[in-house]
Write an enzyme that holds these catalytic residues in place. Structure first.
Site, PDB file in Angstrom:
ATOM      1  CD  GLU A 105       2.531   6.496   7.655  1.00 12.48           C
ATOM      2  OE1 GLU A 105       1.954   5.865   6.748  1.00 12.48           O
ATOM      3  OE2 GLU A 105       2.541   6.130   8.837  1.00 12.48           O
ATOM      4  CD  GLU A 125      -2.852   7.228   7.211  1.00  9.24           C
ATOM      5  OE1 GLU A 125      -3.091   8.333   7.755  1.00  9.24           O
ATOM      6  OE2 GLU A 125      -1.906   7.050   6.427  1.00  9.24           O
TER       7      GLU A 125
END
Ligand code: NAD
Length: 691
Positions: A105, A125
């Protein structure tokens, strides 16, 4: 210092340095922000390269920070990414080895990305019941397209940078050093304005609806909610302007963080790590070297156990009593490896190499020089005695002598030798080459270095090793006995096998108790029950399963068990004969059959596990409640999203579990229920099994 700052000409190189994988904890985020600020303030700096020290760009969030205020403390990852994305000088991510989660990210917030071919990128995640919460769901589809982003985010599976080199995720994918390439790249683009931002790109809308519909269908199949939320959040990237999509992502993330599912998955994640820790056996305990191994018995388990050694690169010799049994075992091994190769999961070279590591002998002396031997002969104490006496006589000093017994007393087995410190239990689960769980049974006399060695070995075999003390059935099977006992009572009181199985399968169990018994072989548990009847005649058990075995219905192996099976097929078909036998049995034992709700079925089965688990915990057979959860998650198909029996009980509230058990204790076979003192004590104090 968790980031280093270095000047290479007009390029500032900031290197994240938080071993082992440059996790983005608060300190690292602070160091990164300081570095970026310094580079922005420095007029001589024209571009900034961000990379990671050692063997990672960044593995993402720092797991040590989970559930602590530091995880959200400023500068949080959003702030860091905002700073980078809005920087007035180009920022280039130099990605190598591992770039995952928050690390990826972060790189998506940079203006450019340069990666080495072999760099693994992932947004994992979802494996913790979450979704990428720092813009990953909005930025990744903008650079790799909808289909690849959906696959990566809903499965969490890593992808090699080399395989994504044609996408806009990377500006350059190089064979060599990513940092050197990024610095050179910086020289080329230092003056290009405006600076490109992933947020300004569009997700290609071509066929978006069809692609999303297919992803929704796929996500609906499982029991987990997180993959569904991932799909909806990625859909928001198509539907909404960037900032609104980001807000949608943030809301979904917080919803998931608070969900029981995510708590269960995170519990499992930490439970797996905790299981490898033994309080009185520190990590510094010396281990014995295992370079050669032997297995006694080439039956169902012996063959699979030998494969585990070969898979870990350890040559292994199997000893048998007859040439026929040996050849049968070796043929099974070859067939298993070839099947894996045919499915494309093993290269032909590796397949041959592993088969080549396994040999056989009919002469015990052939194994005398092995560093470790695992006994997997018949489950009979007399047979085990003769094997261990022989091993004691021939094995070299220091060899580890392990038994794969599922129920017998390891301390008695150890006492058959003059070296009980070298004896340990390695309880593999069937099929031993597939199942992740390995119960490592610590006897009274087992030496600490033997225990440490086998724990390390379980890792190299890619197993989840859980330590158990000595008791009948160890952790898993001792609890299972109570579970199966309730399953039998439920049949007598009014259920049929398919109803019981479907009730727990609807909760997410891999298989209900009767399908599982048919797979494992009903004769095996029958043999154990017969031993129990002799040892403890007072124990109450349903006799339905015995009747099933008396008519030869051993399960899939006889194409008839609790269900009917077409020859060679595994589909369980309800059996009229068995269902009638169950109803007749209820009448014979004087039980008026009643309709039983699914809730009663699942509670009686699971609370039987919990109650016995509490006893196992209080006796010190299991080191911690999470070890029990790990046993059930990795060896018994307990639903991952419920976190294991003990965690599940915690989430229901222990007072509720106690009340329910007391209620079931008033039922027909209620006398088998006694609330374990530890369970009622924790419930009374408002505590939980897992701290
Ligand atoms: P099995 O009957 O398939 O195999 C036992 C093998 O041992 C046979 O091939 C037999 O010829 C051989 N054998 C017997 N005595 C021997 C000796 N003195 N020397 C060399 N070989 C000898 O049994 P299994 O299912 O593989 O079970 C083996 C052990 O593993 C048992 O202790 C069992 O309780 C345990 N176990 C079984 C399972 C399972 O699901 N089958 C699961 C976990 C543990």
């Amino acid at each position: 210092m968790t980031a280093q700052y270095q000047q290479q000409g007009s390029v500032a190189v900031i290197t994240l340095d938080n071993p082992p994988v440059n996790g983005m904890n608060l300190e690292t985020r602070l160091a990164l922000v300081n570095g970026v600020q310094r580079a922005l303030d420095d007029t001589a700096t024209r571009a900034i390269v961000i990379t990671g020290a050692g063997k990672a760009f960044s593995g993402g969030a720092d797991i040590k920070e989970f559930n602590t205020p530091q995880a959200l403390a400023e500068p949080n990852l959003h702030t860091v990414i905002d700073l980078i994305e809005n920087a007035g000088k180009p920022v280039i991510a130099a990605m190598h080895h591992v770039c995952m989660g928050g690390g990826l990210e972060l790189s998506l917030g940079c203006h450019y990305r340069v990666a080495s071919q072999g760099c693994q990128v992932a947004l994992p995640e979802v494996k913790l019941g979450l979704l990428p919460g720092a813009g990953g769901t909005q930025r990744l589809p903008r650079v790799v397209g909808l289909e690849i982003a959906l696959k990566m985010i809903t499965t969490g599976t890593p992808e090699l940078a080399g395989n994504l080199s044609q996408t806009a995720l990377f500006d350059e994918v190089v064979d060599g050093d990513a940092v050197a390439a990024a610095v050179a790249f910086a020289g080329k683009i230092a003056d290009v304005r405006p600076l490109p931002k992933v947020r300004n790109r569009q997700v290609n809308p071509a066929q978006a609806e069809q692609i999303l519909a297919a992803a929704r269908t796929q996500a609906q199949r499982g029991f987990l909610n997180a993959p569904r939320q991932c799909v909806e959040t990625i859909a928001a990237a198509v539907r909404l302007p960037f900032d609104e999509g980001l807000q949608f992502e943030r809301n979904s993330f917080y919803e998931l963080v608070l969900s029981t599912e995510s708590k269960a998955l995170r519990h499992a994640f930490f439970a797996e790590r905790a299981a490898s820790k033994i309080p009185d056996v520190p990590a510094s305990t010396p281990v014995r070297s295992i370079t050669t191994a032997a297995v006694i018995g080439a039956g169902t388990m012996g063959a699979g156990i030998a494969m585990n050694f070969a898979n870990a690169g350890i040559p292994v010799m199997i000893s048998e009593t007859s040439a026929a049994a040996l050849e049968k075992g070796l043929a099974t091994i070859r067939k298993n490896y070839q099947n894996t190769r045919d499915k494309g999961k093993l290269s032909p070279e590796l397949c041959e190499k592993r088969i080549g590591l396994i040999s056989g002998t009919l002469d015990y002396n052939g194994i005398a020089a092995a560093d470790m031997v695992v006994e997997a002969v018949f489950e009979d104490l007399n047979v085990k005695q003769s094997v261990f006496e022989k091993l004691d006589a021939i094995m070299k000093p220091g060899a580890i002598l392990a038994s794969n017994t599922s129920t017998l007393d390891l301390d008695r087995i150890a006492a058959f030798t003059k070296r009980p410190g070298d004896v340990i239990g390695t309880h593999f689960f069937s099929p031993a080459n597939v199942m992740k769980l390995l119960e490592i049974v610590r006897g009274q006399a087992t030496s600490k270095d033997v225990l440490a060695t086998v724990m390390a070995l379980s890792k190299s075999m890619k197993k989840i090793g859980v330590v158990s003390g000595v008791c009948d059935g160890f952790i898993g099977n001792r609890m299972l006995e109570q579970y199966l006992k309730q399953a039998g009572f439920l049949l007598e009181e009014g259920c049929l096998p398919a109803q019981v199985d479907s009730a727990v399968e609807k909760l997410g169990f891999a298989m209900g108790p009767f399908r599982m018994s048919d797979l494992a072989g009903n004769d095996i548990s029958y043999a154990i029950r017969k031993r129990r009847y002799a040892e403890r005649p007072d124990v109450i058990n349903s006799k339905v399963a015995d009747k099933l075995c008396e008519i030869g219905r051993f399960g899939q192996k006889t194409s008839a068990g609790w269900y009917d099976y077409q020859k060679g097929e595994r589909t369980a078909l309800p059996s009229e004969q068995v269902n009638q036998m169950i109803k007749d049995h209820s009448a014979q034992v004087g039980i008026e059959r009643r309709t039983i709700a699914d809730q009663e079925i699942t509670e009686r089965l699971i609370f039987a596990l919990v109650n016995e688990g509490a006893a196992i915990l209080s006796e010190g057979i299991a080191q911690r409640a999470s070890d029990i959860d790990m046993v059930y998650l990795s060896g018994y198909g307990f639903p991952l999203h419920l976190g294991g029996p003990m965690f599940y009980a915690d989430t229901l509230g222990l007072p509720y579990v106690v009340q329910a058990i007391k209620r079931y204790a008033t039922g027909h076979y209620g006398s088998v229920w006694t609330v374990t003192p530890l369970l009622s004590e924790l419930a009374d104090k408002g505590l939980t099994f897992n701290k």
